[in-house]
Design an enzyme around this catalytic site. Sequence first.
Site, PDB file in Angstrom:
ATOM      1  N   ASP A 110       0.729  -1.213  -0.041  1.00 63.23           N
ATOM      2  CA  ASP A 110       0.004  -0.150   0.002  1.00 63.23           C
ATOM      3  C   ASP A 110       1.006   1.189  -0.091  1.00 63.23           C
ATOM      4  O   ASP A 110       1.587   1.855   1.127  1.00 63.23           O
ATOM      5  CB  ASP A 110      -1.002  -0.037   1.237  1.00 63.23           C
ATOM      6  CG  ASP A 110      -1.636   1.253   1.325  1.00 63.23           C
ATOM      7  OD1 ASP A 110      -2.164   1.620   0.118  1.00 63.23           O
ATOM      8  OD2 ASP A 110      -2.148   1.632   2.415  1.00 63.23           O
ATOM      9  N   GLU A 166      -1.257  -1.281  -4.849  1.00 54.22           N
ATOM     10  CA  GLU A 166      -2.394  -0.566  -4.870  1.00 54.22           C
ATOM     11  C   GLU A 166      -2.387   0.468  -6.154  1.00 54.22           C
ATOM     12  O   GLU A 166      -1.289   1.154  -6.250  1.00 54.22           O
ATOM     13  CB  GLU A 166      -2.932   0.381  -3.655  1.00 54.22           C
ATOM     14  CG  GLU A 166      -4.204   1.056  -3.759  1.00 54.22           C
ATOM     15  CD  GLU A 166      -4.500   1.603  -2.569  1.00 54.22           C
ATOM     16  OE1 GLU A 166      -5.085   2.783  -2.601  1.00 54.22           O
ATOM     17  OE2 GLU A 166      -4.776   0.918  -1.680  1.00 54.22           O
ATOM     18  N   ASP A 177      -2.384   0.805   7.517  1.00 60.71           N
ATOM     19  CA  ASP A 177      -1.525   0.706   6.152  1.00 60.71           C
ATOM     20  C   ASP A 177      -1.224  -0.786   5.872  1.00 60.71           C
ATOM     21  O   ASP A 177      -1.246  -1.217   4.859  1.00 60.71           O
ATOM     22  CB  ASP A 177      -0.402   1.535   6.078  1.00 60.71           C
ATOM     23  CG  ASP A 177      -0.579   3.010   6.460  1.00 60.71           C
ATOM     24  OD1 ASP A 177      -1.230   3.624   5.246  1.00 60.71           O
ATOM     25  OD2 ASP A 177      -0.098   3.610   7.145  1.00 60.71           O
TER      26      ASP A 177
END
Length: 183
Positions: free
Chosen positions: A7, A70, A142
Site C-alpha cells: 500500500d 494498489e 496501512d
Amino acid sequence: MRILGIDPGLQTTGFGVVDVAPGQSLAYVASGTITTTHLDRGNLPARLKALYDGIAEVRARYEPDVAAVEIVFVNVNPQATLLLGQARGACVTALVACDLAVAEYTALQMKQAVAGYGKAAKTQVQEMVKRLLNLPGLPGKDAADALGLAITHAHARTAIDRIGQAARTSRRASAMYKAGRAY
C-alpha cells in the site's frame, strides 16, 4: 505461493505478506510499514530511496513469489497525487528490479474483495483482514490495506488462472495471426 501486498504512500508505505496453500487457505506471514517521516519533507529523492530500499529489504527477507500493489487514485490535490505516484513508482521499481511479477488493484477492488463493499471504511478493512487471517488483533491501517491487497490477489489469481486455462482450451484457428499469436 507467497504474496507481498504493498500500500504505497510517501510518508508511510504498508506491506503485508501472506501464504496461500493449495486449498486456497490463507496464512499470515508478516506485515508492517516503511516510513519516511524521519527524513526532511523537502528531500523527495531521499524519501523515494528510503521506500525503494525498504521494499527491497522486505522482498529479500520474505522472498515472495508475486506482489500486489494498489493503483493510485486521482486526488483532489494534484500535487499530492503526483507525490503519491512517485512513491508508488519507487515501490514498483524496487519490486521489478528484483524480477518480481506485480499485479495491480484499485482500493475499490481490494475493499470489495476483502470487506464485500467497495466503499468500506479503513476500520472495516482492518476487521475483515483480522478475521480472514485469524489475527489476534487489528493490524495497522496501512498494513491492513497491504494485507488486503495480498488477499485480493490470492482470490483473483484463481479466477485469472481459470480464465487462462479456458482460453487455451478454446483457442480457435480463425482467431490466429500468421505469427502464431492468438487472442
